[in-house]
Structure formats: structure tokens, C-alpha cells
Design a protein around this motif. Sequence first.
Motif, PDB file in Angstrom:
ATOM      1  N   SER A 106       0.815  -1.201   0.000  1.00 20.73           N
ATOM      2  CA  SER A 106       0.000   0.000   0.000  1.00 20.73           C
ATOM      3  C   SER A 106       0.853   1.257   0.000  1.00 20.73           C
ATOM      4  O   SER A 106       1.811   1.375   0.751  1.00 20.73           O
ATOM      5  CB  SER A 106      -0.922   0.010   1.216  1.00 20.73           C
ATOM      6  N   ALA A 107       0.477   2.209  -0.865  1.00 24.84           N
ATOM      7  CA  ALA A 107       1.062   3.541  -0.825  1.00 24.84           C
ATOM      8  C   ALA A 107       0.011   4.501  -0.290  1.00 24.84           C
ATOM      9  O   ALA A 107       0.056   5.689  -0.522  1.00 24.84           O
ATOM     10  CB  ALA A 107       1.524   3.972  -2.219  1.00 24.84           C
ATOM     11  N   GLY A 108      -0.957   3.950   0.428  1.00 24.61           N
ATOM     12  CA  GLY A 108      -1.988   4.738   1.086  1.00 24.61           C
ATOM     13  C   GLY A 108      -1.945   4.434   2.569  1.00 24.61           C
ATOM     14  O   GLY A 108      -0.885   4.361   3.163  1.00 24.61           O
ATOM     15  N   PRO A 109      -3.085   4.218   3.185  1.00 27.98           N
ATOM     16  CA  PRO A 109      -3.095   3.978   4.630  1.00 27.98           C
ATOM     17  C   PRO A 109      -2.583   2.614   5.043  1.00 27.98           C
ATOM     18  O   PRO A 109      -2.363   2.359   6.206  1.00 27.98           O
ATOM     19  CB  PRO A 109      -4.583   4.122   4.990  1.00 27.98           C
ATOM     20  N   GLY A 110      -2.403   1.693   4.115  1.00 27.10           N
ATOM     21  CA  GLY A 110      -1.879   0.373   4.472  1.00 27.10           C
ATOM     22  C   GLY A 110      -2.875  -0.726   4.180  1.00 27.10           C
ATOM     23  O   GLY A 110      -4.083  -0.531   4.212  1.00 27.10           O
ATOM     24  N   GLU A 150       2.708   9.144  -4.774  1.00 27.44           N
ATOM     25  CA  GLU A 150       2.716   9.919  -6.018  1.00 27.44           C
ATOM     26  C   GLU A 150       3.426  11.254  -5.798  1.00 27.44           C
ATOM     27  O   GLU A 150       3.353  11.822  -4.708  1.00 27.44           O
ATOM     28  CB  GLU A 150       1.271  10.183  -6.472  1.00 27.44           C
ATOM     29  N   PRO A 151       4.157  11.752  -6.785  1.00 26.57           N
ATOM     30  CA  PRO A 151       4.247  11.243  -8.168  1.00 26.57           C
ATOM     31  C   PRO A 151       5.362  10.221  -8.396  1.00 26.57           C
ATOM     32  O   PRO A 151       5.543   9.762  -9.517  1.00 26.57           O
ATOM     33  CB  PRO A 151       4.537  12.517  -8.957  1.00 26.57           C
ATOM     34  N   LEU A 152       6.110   9.879  -7.368  1.00 26.85           N
ATOM     35  CA  LEU A 152       7.227   8.941  -7.556  1.00 26.85           C
ATOM     36  C   LEU A 152       6.727   7.556  -7.930  1.00 26.85           C
ATOM     37  O   LEU A 152       7.215   6.939  -8.886  1.00 26.85           O
ATOM     38  CB  LEU A 152       8.062   8.869  -6.276  1.00 26.85           C
ATOM     39  N   LEU A 153       5.753   7.038  -7.179  1.00 27.73           N
ATOM     40  CA  LEU A 153       5.157   5.738  -7.448  1.00 27.73           C
ATOM     41  C   LEU A 153       3.650   5.920  -7.547  1.00 27.73           C
ATOM     42  O   LEU A 153       3.035   6.514  -6.642  1.00 27.73           O
ATOM     43  CB  LEU A 153       5.485   4.736  -6.324  1.00 27.73           C
ATOM     44  N   ASN A 154       3.068   5.414  -8.609  1.00 31.90           N
ATOM     45  CA  ASN A 154       1.641   5.568  -8.836  1.00 31.90           C
ATOM     46  C   ASN A 154       0.893   4.274  -8.564  1.00 31.90           C
ATOM     47  O   ASN A 154       1.468   3.175  -8.627  1.00 31.90           O
ATOM     48  CB  ASN A 154       1.382   6.017 -10.279  1.00 31.90           C
ATOM     49  N   ASN A 155      -0.384   4.414  -8.292  1.00 25.88           N
ATOM     50  CA  ASN A 155      -1.241   3.253  -8.095  1.00 25.88           C
ATOM     51  C   ASN A 155      -1.160   2.348  -9.322  1.00 25.88           C
ATOM     52  O   ASN A 155      -1.344   2.794 -10.448  1.00 25.88           O
ATOM     53  CB  ASN A 155      -2.683   3.702  -7.864  1.00 25.88           C
ATOM     54  N   GLY A 156      -0.851   1.065  -9.119  1.00 25.18           N
ATOM     55  CA  GLY A 156      -0.746   0.128 -10.231  1.00 25.18           C
ATOM     56  C   GLY A 156       0.664  -0.088 -10.734  1.00 25.18           C
ATOM     57  O   GLY A 156       0.903  -1.020 -11.510  1.00 25.18           O
ATOM     58  N   ASP A 157       1.607   0.779 -10.336  1.00 28.46           N
ATOM     59  CA  ASP A 157       3.005   0.546 -10.727  1.00 28.46           C
ATOM     60  C   ASP A 157       3.481  -0.778 -10.130  1.00 28.46           C
ATOM     61  O   ASP A 157       3.034  -1.196  -9.059  1.00 28.46           O
ATOM     62  CB  ASP A 157       3.911   1.666 -10.198  1.00 28.46           C
ATOM     63  N   GLU A 158       4.395  -1.423 -10.831  1.00 29.65           N
ATOM     64  CA  GLU A 158       5.039  -2.612 -10.286  1.00 29.65           C
ATOM     65  C   GLU A 158       6.477  -2.252  -9.931  1.00 29.65           C
ATOM     66  O   GLU A 158       7.165  -1.562 -10.680  1.00 29.65           O
ATOM     67  CB  GLU A 158       4.979  -3.777 -11.257  1.00 29.65           C
TER      68      GLU A 158
END
Length: 226
Positions: A106-110, A150-158
Motif C-alpha cells: 500500500s502507498a496509502g493507509p496500508g 505519487e508522483p514517484l510511485l503511482n497506483n498500479g506501478d510494479e
Amino acid sequence: MKETQQMTLETLSGPRARLLELSQKRGVSLSALSDLLGRNPSYLQQFIRKGSPRKLEEQDRATLARFFGVGEEELRDVKDNSYTAPIKPRESGEWVDVPRLDLGASAGPGRVAGDEAAFDTFRFSRRWLAEQGLERAQLSAITVEGDSMEPLLNNGDEILVDCSPRAFRDGIHVVRLGDTLMVKRVASMGAGRLALLSQNLAYPPVEVAAEEVAIIGRVVWKGGRI
């Protein structure tokens, strides 16, 4: 007393049974081992008898394994689905197949980690990996979920995660906090504290004790749609 202990061992399984067996063979009490971990005296007693906590933290397992001179995996539940170590990349000639794991960091709350199962692979040339300094890296690929990086890593990036053992240094890491897997910029705060930082300024930094966080691996590459 020995009969009671034997019956207890027979009713236990997995890391609980193994820990009790090791403590009895060494002749050291569970309260003393709890003290070794810096925990309250009943910590390991509750772990074995009541199943609370559900599993030992990674640093606790490592400390106990060193004390008993056994492999850390002996104290890890085989049903533990948390991200612990990468599946070994498969090498063939000039190519290395890196497993894509059925996990999201997760790059959000976890989020709670799911099954650590490879469903596909990324193929990288051995020469390219060497050029990136990754020829001996222990790599696996997982998906970024959420927008806090974001913007370094976006949702869906691997992302490629290198789990090779090494001394910690500040950078982008996949970490586990409790049962939650996340990707954050991790920075040392000194005095045994770490800061989990997001790139998206809408998310405030989170400061935690170093022993509360398991550093899974360093993020060394990303890929995603434009």
C-alpha cells in the motif's frame, strides 16, 4: 511436571511447540526469554498458551533463533502469509526470471498482506541487472496500491524489491508494520526511531519505534503505464 510439559508439547504445533521444546532443552524459562526480547514477563507464555500474539515479530524470531542457534524459519508459522522473503529468481543463460508476487504494497493507509504466491515473472537480461548493480540481488516484483507515494510511485506501478541482507540506509522501502505491508520512504530519526514518509504531502509522516517495523527490502526499480 515433566508429564504436564510433554502433554503440552503434544497439544501444540508449529512455532509454539518448537519454542517450548527449545526452552525446555536449554532449561530457560519463557519469562526469561521474554525479558531477552525486552517484553513483559508473560509475553511468550501468552504466545504459547493463548495464541496471543498470533505470531512472533520478525525481530523477536531472529533474536530467539540466535539465542538457540537454530534457523529463524523454525519459529515462523508456515501459514504466515506476510511477505517475508522473495522467491528465488530463476536463471537461464543470459536471462533472469524475477517472480511477480500476488501481493500489493500500500502507498496509502496500508493493507494486510495477502498470499505470497508467484503468478508470473518479469524477464531481465543478466547484463542489465549487472549494470544496475543488481546481479546478486534477491528480487521479486509486487504492485503499488494507493496514491501516497505519487508522483514517484503511482497506483498500479510494479516495483522490484531487493531483499538482500544489508545494513539499513534511508530510502524507498517495502516495510511491514504489524500485519500491514506498505511502501514508504524510510528515514532514521535517531534514538531508535524511524519515520515513514509519503511523497504525497496530503499524507502526514508516521514516526515509529524501529523495532515495530520490519524492513522487507529496498525498492530498486519501477515500471508502469504512461
